[in-house]
Design a protein around this motif. Structure first.
Motif, PDB file in Angstrom:
ATOM      1  N   GLY A   1     -14.332  13.078  -8.947  1.00 35.91           N
ATOM      2  CA  GLY A   1     -13.769  14.327  -9.450  1.00 35.91           C
ATOM      3  C   GLY A   1     -12.798  14.996  -8.497  1.00 35.91           C
ATOM      4  N   THR A   2     -12.714  14.522  -7.255  1.00 33.74           N
ATOM      5  CA  THR A   2     -11.791  15.101  -6.279  1.00 33.74           C
ATOM      6  C   THR A   2     -10.358  14.802  -6.690  1.00 33.74           C
ATOM      7  OG1 THR A   2     -13.407  14.735  -4.529  1.00 33.74           O
ATOM      8  CG2 THR A   2     -11.159  15.166  -3.838  1.00 33.74           C
ATOM      9  N   SER A   3      -9.500  15.798  -6.633  1.00 33.97           N
ATOM     10  CA  SER A   3      -8.099  15.648  -6.990  1.00 33.97           C
ATOM     11  C   SER A   3      -7.281  15.371  -5.729  1.00 33.97           C
ATOM     12  CB  SER A   3      -7.612  16.924  -7.676  1.00 33.97           C
ATOM     13  OG  SER A   3      -6.290  16.770  -8.093  1.00 33.97           O
ATOM     14  N   LEU A   4      -6.480  14.305  -5.759  1.00 39.05           N
ATOM     15  CA  LEU A   4      -5.655  13.890  -4.626  1.00 39.05           C
ATOM     16  C   LEU A   4      -4.226  13.670  -5.086  1.00 39.05           C
ATOM     17  CD1 LEU A   4      -8.079  11.165  -3.236  1.00 39.05           C
ATOM     18  CD2 LEU A   4      -7.866  13.519  -2.449  1.00 39.05           C
ATOM     19  N   LEU A   5      -3.333  13.399  -4.140  1.00 36.13           N
ATOM     20  CA  LEU A   5      -1.942  13.096  -4.457  1.00 36.13           C
ATOM     21  C   LEU A   5      -1.628  11.673  -4.021  1.00 36.13           C
ATOM     22  CD1 LEU A   5      -0.293  16.418  -3.266  1.00 36.13           C
ATOM     23  CD2 LEU A   5      -0.784  15.728  -5.607  1.00 36.13           C
ATOM     24  N   LEU A   6      -1.052  10.899  -4.913  1.00 35.77           N
ATOM     25  CA  LEU A   6      -0.686   9.513  -4.664  1.00 35.77           C
ATOM     26  C   LEU A   6       0.836   9.435  -4.626  1.00 35.77           C
ATOM     27  CD1 LEU A   6      -1.774   6.433  -4.809  1.00 35.77           C
ATOM     28  CD2 LEU A   6      -1.048   6.598  -7.181  1.00 35.77           C
ATOM     29  N   GLU A   7       1.383   8.780  -3.605  1.00 33.82           N
ATOM     30  CA  GLU A   7       2.835   8.655  -3.517  1.00 33.82           C
ATOM     31  C   GLU A   7       3.313   7.566  -4.464  1.00 33.82           C
ATOM     32  OE1 GLU A   7       5.492   7.110  -0.072  1.00 33.82           O
ATOM     33  OE2 GLU A   7       4.965   9.199   0.322  1.00 33.82           O
ATOM     34  N   GLN A   8       4.351   7.865  -5.230  1.00 39.60           N
ATOM     35  CA  GLN A   8       4.899   6.935  -6.209  1.00 39.60           C
ATOM     36  C   GLN A   8       6.412   6.916  -6.059  1.00 39.60           C
ATOM     37  OE1 GLN A   8       3.167   5.013  -7.800  1.00 39.60           O
ATOM     38  NE2 GLN A   8       4.041   4.474  -9.733  1.00 39.60           N
TER      39      GLN A   8
ATOM     40  N   PRO B   1       0.826  -1.215   0.000  1.00 39.00           N
ATOM     41  CA  PRO B   1       0.000   0.000   0.000  1.00 39.00           C
ATOM     42  C   PRO B   1       0.859   1.265   0.000  1.00 39.00           C
ATOM     43  CG  PRO B   1      -0.120  -1.106   2.121  1.00 39.00           C
ATOM     44  CD  PRO B   1       0.709  -1.966   1.232  1.00 39.00           C
ATOM     45  N   VAL B   2       0.330   2.312  -0.627  1.00 41.21           N
ATOM     46  CA  VAL B   2       1.020   3.601  -0.648  1.00 41.21           C
ATOM     47  C   VAL B   2       0.086   4.673  -0.109  1.00 41.21           C
ATOM     48  CG1 VAL B   2       2.561   3.028  -2.565  1.00 41.21           C
ATOM     49  CG2 VAL B   2       0.362   4.042  -3.039  1.00 41.21           C
ATOM     50  N   PRO B   3       0.639   5.701   0.537  1.00 43.08           N
ATOM     51  CA  PRO B   3      -0.216   6.746   1.114  1.00 43.08           C
ATOM     52  C   PRO B   3      -0.823   7.665   0.055  1.00 43.08           C
ATOM     53  CG  PRO B   3       2.102   7.186   1.577  1.00 43.08           C
ATOM     54  CD  PRO B   3       2.039   5.869   0.880  1.00 43.08           C
ATOM     55  N   ILE B   4      -1.979   8.218   0.421  1.00 38.34           N
ATOM     56  CA  ILE B   4      -2.659   9.216  -0.398  1.00 38.34           C
ATOM     57  C   ILE B   4      -2.830  10.465   0.452  1.00 38.34           C
ATOM     58  CG2 ILE B   4      -4.803   9.809  -1.578  1.00 38.34           C
ATOM     59  CD1 ILE B   4      -5.064   6.970  -2.412  1.00 38.34           C
ATOM     60  N   TYR B   5      -2.568  11.623  -0.159  1.00 37.83           N
ATOM     61  CA  TYR B   5      -2.626  12.902   0.539  1.00 37.83           C
ATOM     62  C   TYR B   5      -3.627  13.824  -0.139  1.00 37.83           C
ATOM     63  CZ  TYR B   5       1.891  11.117   2.094  1.00 37.83           C
ATOM     64  OH  TYR B   5       2.886  10.324   2.595  1.00 37.83           O
ATOM     65  N   ASN B   6      -4.148  14.785   0.628  1.00 37.08           N
ATOM     66  CA  ASN B   6      -4.961  15.830   0.000  1.00 37.08           C
ATOM     67  C   ASN B   6      -4.009  16.903  -0.517  1.00 37.08           C
ATOM     68  OD1 ASN B   6      -4.175  17.230   2.266  1.00 37.08           O
ATOM     69  ND2 ASN B   6      -6.213  17.444   3.117  1.00 37.08           N
ATOM     70  N   ARG B   7      -4.548  17.941  -1.124  1.00 42.44           N
ATOM     71  CA  ARG B   7      -3.701  18.992  -1.714  1.00 42.44           C
ATOM     72  C   ARG B   7      -2.889  19.748  -0.666  1.00 42.44           C
ATOM     73  NH1 ARG B   7      -2.352  19.054  -6.898  1.00 42.44           N
ATOM     74  NH2 ARG B   7      -4.099  18.774  -8.281  1.00 42.44           N
ATOM     75  N   ALA B   8      -3.343  19.740   0.592  1.00 42.17           N
ATOM     76  CA  ALA B   8      -2.611  20.415   1.666  1.00 42.17           C
ATOM     77  C   ALA B   8      -1.472  19.554   2.206  1.00 42.17           C
ATOM     78  CB  ALA B   8      -3.567  20.777   2.797  1.00 42.17           C
TER      79      ALA B   8
ATOM     80  N   ARG C   1      10.882   9.001  -3.791  1.00 44.41           N
ATOM     81  CA  ARG C   1       9.445   9.164  -3.601  1.00 44.41           C
ATOM     82  C   ARG C   1       8.975  10.475  -4.212  1.00 44.41           C
ATOM     83  NH1 ARG C   1       8.909   7.215   2.634  1.00 44.41           N
ATOM     84  NH2 ARG C   1       9.346   5.038   2.215  1.00 44.41           N
ATOM     85  N   LYS C   2       7.895  10.381  -4.963  1.00 47.98           N
ATOM     86  CA  LYS C   2       7.302  11.558  -5.590  1.00 47.98           C
ATOM     87  C   LYS C   2       5.794  11.480  -5.408  1.00 47.98           C
ATOM     88  CE  LYS C   2      10.920  11.658  -8.979  1.00 47.98           C
ATOM     89  NZ  LYS C   2      11.602  12.853  -9.262  1.00 47.98           N
ATOM     90  N   SER C   3       5.132  12.604  -5.512  1.00 46.00           N
ATOM     91  CA  SER C   3       3.674  12.640  -5.447  1.00 46.00           C
ATOM     92  C   SER C   3       3.129  12.932  -6.836  1.00 46.00           C
ATOM     93  CB  SER C   3       3.198  13.725  -4.479  1.00 46.00           C
ATOM     94  OG  SER C   3       3.550  13.384  -3.167  1.00 46.00           O
ATOM     95  N   VAL C   4       2.150  12.140  -7.257  1.00 48.04           N
ATOM     96  CA  VAL C   4       1.518  12.342  -8.557  1.00 48.04           C
ATOM     97  C   VAL C   4       0.040  12.628  -8.336  1.00 48.04           C
ATOM     98  CG1 VAL C   4       3.154  10.918  -9.826  1.00 48.04           C
ATOM     99  CG2 VAL C   4       1.136   9.862  -8.842  1.00 48.04           C
ATOM    100  N   VAL C   5      -0.549  13.376  -9.232  1.00 50.33           N
ATOM    101  CA  VAL C   5      -1.957  13.752  -9.115  1.00 50.33           C
ATOM    102  C   VAL C   5      -2.835  12.563  -9.483  1.00 50.33           C
ATOM    103  CG1 VAL C   5      -3.749  15.310  -9.953  1.00 50.33           C
ATOM    104  CG2 VAL C   5      -1.426  16.143  -9.636  1.00 50.33           C
ATOM    105  N   ALA C   6      -3.849  12.318  -8.661  1.00 51.76           N
ATOM    106  CA  ALA C   6      -4.835  11.264  -8.910  1.00 51.76           C
ATOM    107  C   ALA C   6      -6.222  11.877  -8.818  1.00 51.76           C
ATOM    108  CB  ALA C   6      -4.674  10.148  -7.890  1.00 51.76           C
TER     109      ALA C   6
END
Length: 77
Positions: free
Chosen positions: A44-51, A4-11, A57-62
């Motif tokens: 439609g909510t935009s989140l950040l997925l760690e990749q 599993p990888v973490p998911i973050y909000n835009r903040a 480690r980078k964050s990509v838009v999901a």
């Protein structure tokens, strides 16, 4: 991928995790199944997925999408 990888909000707050990820050769997109806090689960909510790419480690838009991701006409008959 099985880990599993973490998911973050835009903040940048941790709001969930993606448990299954795969590249879709048919859709030409990266797909993931995840659990997130209810207030971020609307389509439609935009989140950040760690990749992890090249051991960094980078964050990509999901974007939250309603399942199924793809349902062709031949499956609806």
């Amino acid at each position: 991928c099985r880990e599993p990888v973490p998911i973050y909000n835009r903040a940048g707050d941790h709001i969930g995790r993606a448990t299954t990820r795969v590249w879709s050769t048919m859709l030409k997109k990266y797909l993931a199944l995840a659990t997130v806090d209810a207030k971020y689960a609307a389509p439609g909510t935009s989140l950040l997925l760690e990749q992890t790419v090249d051991f960094q480690r980078k964050s990509v838009v999901a974007q939250v999408t309603k399942t199924p991701f793809f349902r062709p006409e031949r499956m609806r008959a």
